[in-house]
Write an enzyme that holds these catalytic residues in place. Structure first.
Site, mmCIF file in Angstrom:
data_model
loop_
_atom_site.group_PDB
_atom_site.id
_atom_site.type_symbol
_atom_site.label_atom_id
_atom_site.label_comp_id
_atom_site.label_asym_id
_atom_site.label_seq_id
_atom_site.Cartn_x
_atom_site.Cartn_y
_atom_site.Cartn_z
ATOM 1 N N TRP A 197 43.131 43.929 27.885
ATOM 2 C CA TRP A 197 42.525 43.376 29.110
ATOM 3 C C TRP A 197 41.553 42.264 28.787
ATOM 4 C CZ3 TRP A 197 45.342 43.719 33.048
ATOM 5 C CH2 TRP A 197 46.093 44.868 33.308
ATOM 6 N N LYS B 84 41.708 52.920 39.563
ATOM 7 C CA LYS B 84 41.462 53.869 38.482
ATOM 8 C C LYS B 84 40.419 54.904 38.896
ATOM 9 C CE LYS B 84 43.699 50.592 36.037
ATOM 10 N NZ LYS B 84 43.543 49.176 35.705
ATOM 11 N N ASP C 187 34.113 43.839 33.004
ATOM 12 C CA ASP C 187 35.294 44.353 33.701
ATOM 13 C C ASP C 187 35.271 45.874 33.575
ATOM 14 O OD1 ASP C 187 37.730 45.254 34.546
ATOM 15 O OD2 ASP C 187 38.930 44.001 33.200
HETATM 16 C C1 LIG Z 1 43.913 47.917 35.422
HETATM 17 C C2 LIG Z 1 42.977 46.946 34.790
HETATM 18 C C3 LIG Z 1 43.001 45.577 35.099
HETATM 19 C C4 LIG Z 1 44.004 44.971 36.072
HETATM 20 O O1 LIG Z 1 43.724 45.368 37.351
HETATM 21 P P1 LIG Z 1 44.545 44.833 38.613
HETATM 22 O O2 LIG Z 1 43.826 45.469 39.736
HETATM 23 O O3 LIG Z 1 45.967 45.289 38.440
HETATM 24 O O4 LIG Z 1 44.453 43.343 38.628
HETATM 25 C C5 LIG Z 1 42.077 44.751 34.497
HETATM 26 N N1 LIG Z 1 41.173 45.235 33.624
HETATM 27 C C6 LIG Z 1 41.136 46.534 33.285
HETATM 28 C C7 LIG Z 1 40.103 47.013 32.308
HETATM 29 C C8 LIG Z 1 42.029 47.441 33.859
HETATM 30 O O5 LIG Z 1 41.977 48.735 33.533
#
Ligand SMILES: *Cc1c(COP(=O)(O)O)cnc(C)c1O
Length: 360
Positions: free
Chosen positions: A102, A196, A172
Site C-alpha cells: 500500500w 476494514k 493511511d
Molecule cells: C484496503 C487498503 C487500501 C485501499 O482501499 P480502497 O478503499 O480500496 O481504495 C489502501 N491502503 C490500505 C492500508 C488498505 O488496507
C-alpha cells in the site's frame, strides 16, 4: 444463519450486533416510515445520524476541534491523490516511507504530483520489517511525510508514531484505525477506507488539521478539495448515506465495548494467541519480524505450499472463511479486525492444531 467466521481482509466482518440493529431498522428508521437508504441527506433525520456519527468518532479517537472530520467516497486509493493535491501547498516534494504494497501505491500516485523522497524502505527485506527511524533520510523541506501504519497485505504494523518535526505527518490508517488509541494531535492528516475497521465499502474517513486545507494544486476538482467538503459538512454532493449510518452504528458499538482502550486489550490478546500458535509450531511460519507484527492482519505459511488447498478446504468446511493470502505473497492471511470475536481466533487456532496433527 450459518455459523461462520469471516477472516476477509476487506470488505470485512462487521460486528454482529450492528448488523442485527441495521436489520431491525432497515424498513423503518425510528418511526420515520423510511429506510435510511431512502432519506434525503439534507433532512433532519439523516443530519442527526451524520452528526451523531461524527461526534462518536471524535469521542472515540479524542479528535480536537483543530481537525475536520470528513465522510467522503473514493476509498483510500483516492486519498493517494487527494493528499498531494491538497497538502503540497506550493511545495514540490513529499517524504514517503515504503513498508509494503500500500505504501508503494501511495508513492506511485504521489509521483504524478510531486517529487517523492523515499525516506526509508524495507523492500530489500521483502517488507517483513520496519526500518528504525534513526535510519530514515527525512527532508525537513518536504511538504508532508506519509506512511502506512498497518500494511494490510504484508501484516507489518507500527506500534510507534514517527517524529517529523514541523513536517505534517500523514497516515493511511485503512486497516488499523480504531483498533487501539492513537494520539491524533501528532498527525496532520489521517485517512481510512471504511471496509476494514469502520463499516461497509463506499465510505472514506479523513481527519485533517484545519490549517492544512484550502491551498490545492491549480486545477484540483472541487470533489478532491478537502476545504470544499469541510465547508459543506461532507455534503458537497450526495454522500454515501447508508454506509455513513452503518459506520455510526459501529462507533456506538465500539463505545459500548469500552472504547479504544478496551479494544486494544482485546486486539492484543487475539493477535497474541494466533502468533503464539504459529510460533509454537514448526509447521506454520510467519515471515514478519516479531517487533512489527500486525494486530489486524496475520500472514502465515504452511510447511509445504502443496498443502494450502487442503488447508483452505478444511477451514471452509469448519466455517473459517477467506483465509487465502493475498496473491502477491501467497500462503494464508487471517484478518482479525475489531469485529472478529475472540471465539473466531480460538476456532482458527484449534483448526490449525488439528490440521498440523493430521497432515503435518
Ligand atoms: C484496503 C487498503 C487500501 C485501499 O482501499 P480502497 O478503499 O480500496 O481504495 C489502501 N491502503 C490500505 C492500508 C488498505 O488496507
Amino acid at each position: 444463519m450459518a455459523d461462520i467466521y469471516n477472516f476477509s481482509a476487506g470488505p470485512a466482518v462487521l460486528p454482529h450486533p450492528v448488523l442485527v440493529r441495521a436489520r431491525d431498522e432497515l424498513l423503518d428508521w425510528h418511526g420515520s416510515g423510511m429506510s435510511v437508504m431512502e432519506m434525503s441527506h439534507r433532512g433532519k433525520e439523516f443530519i442527526s445520524i451524520a452528526e451523531q456519527a461524527e461526534a462518536d468518532l471524535r469521542e472515540l479517537l479524542g479528535i480536537s476541534s483543530d481537525y475536520h472530520v470528513l465522510f467522503l467516497q473514493g476509498g483510500a486509493t483516492s486519498q493517494f491523490a487527494m493528499v498531494p493535491m491538497n497538502l503540497l501547498r506550493g511545495g514540490k516534494q513529499a517524504d514517503y516511507v515504503n513498508t509494503g504494497a500500500w505504501s508503494k501505491k501511495a508513492i506511485s500516485e504521489a509521483r504524478r504530483y510531486c517529487s517523492v523522497n523515499v525516506a526509508a524502505s524495507s523492500e530489500s527485506t521483502k517488507f517483513t520489517t520496519i526500518p528504525p527511524q534513526a535510519t530514515w533520510k527525512q527532508d525537513p523541506a518536504s511538504a508532508y511525510a506519509h506512511y502506512t501504519p498497518n500494511e494490510t497485505i504484508g501484516g507489518v504494523e507500527f506500534d510507534w508514531i514517527p517524529a517529523t518535526g514541523d513536517v505534517p505527518l500523514v497516515a493511511d490508517m485503512s486497516s488499523t484505525i480504531l483498533s487501539r488509541p492513537v494520539d491524533v494531535s501528532r498527525f496532520g492528516l489521517i485517512y481510512a477506507g471504511a471496509q476494514k475497521n469502520i463499516g461497509p465499502a463506499g465510505l472514506t474517513v479523513v481527519i485533517v488539521r484545519k490549517d492544512l486545507v484550502g491551498n490545492t494544486l491549480t486545477g484540483t476538482p472541487s470533489m478532491f478539495d478537502y476545504k470544499e467538503h469541510a465547508d459543506n459538512d461532507s455534503m458537497l454532493n450526495t454522500p454515501p448515506t447508508y454506509a455513513w449510518y452503518l459506520a455510526g452504528l459501529v462507533f456506538q458499538w465500539l463505545k459500548a465495548q469500552g472504547g479504544l482502550d478496551a479494544m486494544a486489550v482485546i486486539n492484543e490478546r487475539k493477535a497474541g494467541k494466533l502468533y503464539a500458535a504459529i510460533d509454537a509450531s514448526d509447521f506454520y511460519h510467519c515471515p514478519v519480524d516479531v517487533r512489527c507484527r500486525s494486530w489486524m492482519n496475520v500472514p502465515f505459511t504452511l510447511a509445504a505450499e502443496a498443502l494450502d488447498a487442503d488447508f483452505l478446504a478444511g477451514a471452509k468446511a469448519a466455517g473459517l472463511l477467506s483465509l487465502k493470502g493475498h496473491r502477491s505473497v501467497g500462503g494464508m492471511r487471517a484478518s482479525i479486525y475489531n469485529a472478529m470475536p475472540e471465539a473466531g481466533v480460538a476456532a482458527l487456532v484449534d483448526y490449525m492444531k488439528e490440521f498440523e496433527r493430521t497432515r503435518g
